[in-house]
Design a protein around this motif. Structure first.
Motif, mmCIF file in Angstrom:
data_model
loop_
_atom_site.group_PDB
_atom_site.id
_atom_site.type_symbol
_atom_site.label_atom_id
_atom_site.label_comp_id
_atom_site.label_asym_id
_atom_site.label_seq_id
_atom_site.Cartn_x
_atom_site.Cartn_y
_atom_site.Cartn_z
ATOM 1 N N GLU A 5 -6.967 37.335 6.038
ATOM 2 C CA GLU A 5 -6.315 37.867 4.863
ATOM 3 C C GLU A 5 -7.250 38.857 4.178
ATOM 4 O O GLU A 5 -8.464 38.663 4.164
ATOM 5 C CB GLU A 5 -5.965 36.730 3.885
ATOM 6 N N ARG A 26 3.038 36.840 3.299
ATOM 7 C CA ARG A 26 2.914 35.483 2.780
ATOM 8 C C ARG A 26 3.458 34.413 3.712
ATOM 9 O O ARG A 26 3.260 33.220 3.458
ATOM 10 C CB ARG A 26 3.628 35.380 1.424
ATOM 11 N N PRO A 74 8.057 38.183 -0.017
ATOM 12 C CA PRO A 74 7.036 38.456 1.003
ATOM 13 C C PRO A 74 7.288 39.816 1.652
ATOM 14 O O PRO A 74 8.418 40.173 1.972
ATOM 15 C CB PRO A 74 7.227 37.316 2.011
#
Length: 223
Positions: A5, A26, A74
């Motif tokens: 990430e 996400r 997301p």
């Protein structure tokens, strides 16, 4: 292995939709189910075709990403029309899906889209995207914030998915969505979305060169 990430304070280039998708991802786990890995390999083998498709769709992806980000969804959902339609806003006749989001007439009308002789708002990029954002947010709320279930419901329908969950009440999409009693098409729908997101995260690993972004001004499309 799962993609790393980006740091929480990492700067994101607002003009690069791929960077924005990575930053807002996400729901994707690139070390996830075997079905996702199979789709990554399948897309990798068809790399030139995928690169052409991404290049053709990139202006629309860039546009669609804006409403998704503003709604707090997301960022992977900017890739969903690639799964649904290849980002081709094709018309349809009768009780058939249409537009990049492949809305059925009843769903489109339920989400406020005008569908009638001479005009089909499912073919309008802005209107249909806003409707899709509303529907995905509604489905996520209906499934307690589970975005994977929301995606499955987008494909198979909310009540059909509820029946599948009722037959396997301990199964949740985040750890056993492949075990739900839904059609193979619905499982492949989610696996392909996750695979596309993984390729956007790590294109070099899949041998894919992502196209460079260009500005886009959407035009209203009618029948």
């Amino acid at each position: 292995a799962a993609a790393e990430e980006p740091p929480a304070n990492a700067a994101v280039d607002d003009d690069d939709p791929w960077a924005r998708i990575r930053a807002g991802s996400r729901i994707t786990r690139c070390d996830g189910p075997e079905s996702t890995r199979r789709w990554i390999e399948r897309l990798r083998r068809n790399g030139p075709a995928l690169q052409r498709q991404l290049a053709a769709a990139l202006p629309q992806i860039d546009f669609v990403l804006g409403p998704i980000e503003r709604a707090g969804l997301p960022s992977e959902f900017a890739l969903l029309p690639l799964v649904e339609s290849g980002y081709r806003a094709l018309p349809s006749n009768g009780n058939r899906p249409a537009g990049i989001w492949q809305f059925m007439p009843v769903t489109g009308r339920d989400m406020g889209l005008g569908i009638g002789p001479g005009h089909d708002a499912r073919l309008d990029l802005a209107e249909s995207t806003n409707a899709a954002v509303r529907l995905l947010a509604r489905l996520a709320a209906s499934f307690d914030g589970d975005w994977l279930l929301a995606n499955m419901a987008f494909n198979t329908g909310e009540y059909r998915l509820r029946r599948a969950l009722a037959r396997a009440p301990v199964a949740r999409a985040d750890n056993d969505w492949q075990g739900l009693a839904v059609s193979p098409v619905t499982r492949a729908h989610l696996a392909r979305l996750l695979a596309l997101s993984c390729i956007v995260r790590e294109p070099a690993a899949a041998g894919i060169t992502l196209p460079q972004p260009n500005p886009y001004v959407p035009a209203r499309t009618t029948l």
